[in-house]
Each structure stands twice: as C-alpha cells, then as structure tokens.
Write a protein that holds these residues in place. Structure first.
Motif, mmCIF file in Angstrom:
data_model
loop_
_atom_site.group_PDB
_atom_site.id
_atom_site.type_symbol
_atom_site.label_atom_id
_atom_site.label_comp_id
_atom_site.label_asym_id
_atom_site.label_seq_id
_atom_site.Cartn_x
_atom_site.Cartn_y
_atom_site.Cartn_z
ATOM 1 N N GLY A 4 0.952 -1.145 -0.079
ATOM 2 C CA GLY A 4 0.097 -0.123 0.123
ATOM 3 C C GLY A 4 0.881 1.375 -0.128
ATOM 4 O O GLY A 4 0.459 2.199 -0.658
ATOM 5 N N PHE A 5 1.955 1.057 0.688
ATOM 6 C CA PHE A 5 2.694 2.322 0.799
ATOM 7 C C PHE A 5 3.514 2.454 -0.655
ATOM 8 O O PHE A 5 3.569 3.752 -1.095
ATOM 9 N N VAL A 6 3.814 1.210 -1.205
ATOM 10 C CA VAL A 6 4.630 1.577 -2.694
ATOM 11 C C VAL A 6 3.583 2.084 -3.548
ATOM 12 O O VAL A 6 4.025 2.922 -4.545
ATOM 13 N N ASP A 7 2.394 1.537 -3.503
ATOM 14 C CA ASP A 7 1.198 2.096 -4.459
ATOM 15 C C ASP A 7 1.007 3.705 -4.289
ATOM 16 O O ASP A 7 0.887 4.212 -5.132
ATOM 17 N N SER A 8 1.032 3.950 -2.792
ATOM 18 C CA SER A 8 0.725 5.316 -2.710
ATOM 19 C C SER A 8 2.007 6.213 -3.048
ATOM 20 O O SER A 8 1.822 7.388 -3.663
ATOM 21 N N MET A 9 3.228 5.697 -3.114
ATOM 22 C CA MET A 9 4.395 6.506 -3.584
ATOM 23 C C MET A 9 4.252 6.570 -4.996
ATOM 24 O O MET A 9 4.526 7.734 -5.693
ATOM 25 N N LYS A 10 4.021 5.481 -5.633
ATOM 26 C CA LYS A 10 3.760 5.406 -7.100
ATOM 27 C C LYS A 10 2.659 6.629 -7.424
ATOM 28 O O LYS A 10 2.912 7.331 -8.679
ATOM 29 N N THR A 11 1.689 6.480 -6.857
ATOM 30 C CA THR A 11 0.507 7.455 -7.310
ATOM 31 C C THR A 11 0.964 9.033 -6.829
ATOM 32 O O THR A 11 0.772 9.855 -7.861
#
Length: 164
Positions: A4-11
């Motif tokens: 979830g953290f990686v996805d939010s960073m990608k976003t």
C-alpha cells in the motif's frame, strides 16, 4: 501494508510527473505564443498624417489661392513611397513627392482647389506602400465654402448720385 505504501508512492510520483509535464506544456505554449506575437510586429513603411481632413471654412474667391498642405511622416522602418494621388474631380489638383521618404522622414501633399463658388467637398485618394493603411490607400478630404464678394453694380452707384 508495504504494498500500500509503494502504491501510494507510485501515485504520488505519477501525479508529480503529470504536473511537471503539464507545466512544461504550458511553458512551451507560452513561448510559442510570445514568438507568434513578435512575428506580428510588421516591418515596412507607415504613414501618419497630421490631419486627414482640411476645412477651408468660408473663403472668398479672389482672396484665397485655394492651396492647402497635408503634412505626413513615415513612422515605419522602411522607405515610404507615394505611388499616386488622385482627386475626386478635376477642380482639385494634388501634387506629391516623387522620391521615397526615409524612415522618420516627413513630407507633404499639396492640394490646389480651383475656388469655384459653392460648397467644397472633395476627396484625394493617396496610394502608397504603407502597411498601416488598407491596401496602402488613404482618403484625404477638403471641405468648406467658397463665396463671391459682392461688388456694387454700376446701376447702384448711379442711383446714389453725386457726393457733395
């Protein structure tokens, strides 16, 4: 949770990159717009008259020679050429400079009206290479009224009789 953290960073990064791309597009469009504006700054001769209409007012035939002068200036950055000057009738004769007028230079168009009694309403069409006038043409106008001075007739003088 780490996913979830990686996805939010990608976003987050994706959003920042999109804003950067949008900003670069806007800057590019602004530069393109400003370049286009400078290309509209036209080079060429430009003519500006002190006045485009001369009012003779009420003048008396025989007391006024009928000559008037239209003064102009070349406000452009190339030589101004007066190609022709024509009157709306033969009673008005324009004369104009035959040599090019340099940038910043001034000259004149002289108009001679024949002083026929009655109203004056004539147009002188000037043809030039000026880029600030449609097709390089300018309509100059003269207006006014010519009257004839009334002289007492011989009969009126005789009626008065001898003066004592």
């Amino acid at each position: 949770m780490k996913l979830g953290f990686v996805d939010s960073m990608k976003t987050f990064i994706f959003t920042k990159v999109q804003k950067l791309i949008t900003m670069k597009k806007n800057i590019f469009l602004l530069v393109l717009f400003l370049t286009g504006l400078t290309s509209f700054a036209q080079n060429g001769a430009k003519i500006e008259f002190k006045e485009e209409t001369i009012n003779y007012g009420t003048v008396t035939k025989g007391e006024d020679n009928g000559k008037r002068i239209f003064e102009f200036k070349n406000t452009g950055n190339e030589p101004l050429i007066i190609k022709d000057a024509k009157s709306s009738c033969g009673c008005t004769i324009p004369s104009f400079p035959k040599n090019p007028i340099p940038p910043g230079g001034s000259d004149k168009i002289e108009v001679q009206y024949n002083m026929n009694p009655g109203p004056i309403s004539k147009t002188i069409t000037v043809t030039t290479n000026a880029i600030n006038k449609e097709n390089g043409m300018i309509a100059l106008r003269i207006k006014g009224m010519v009257i004839v001075k009334e002289e007492p007739s011989i009969m009126e003088k005789k009626k008065e009789g001898p003066r004592l």
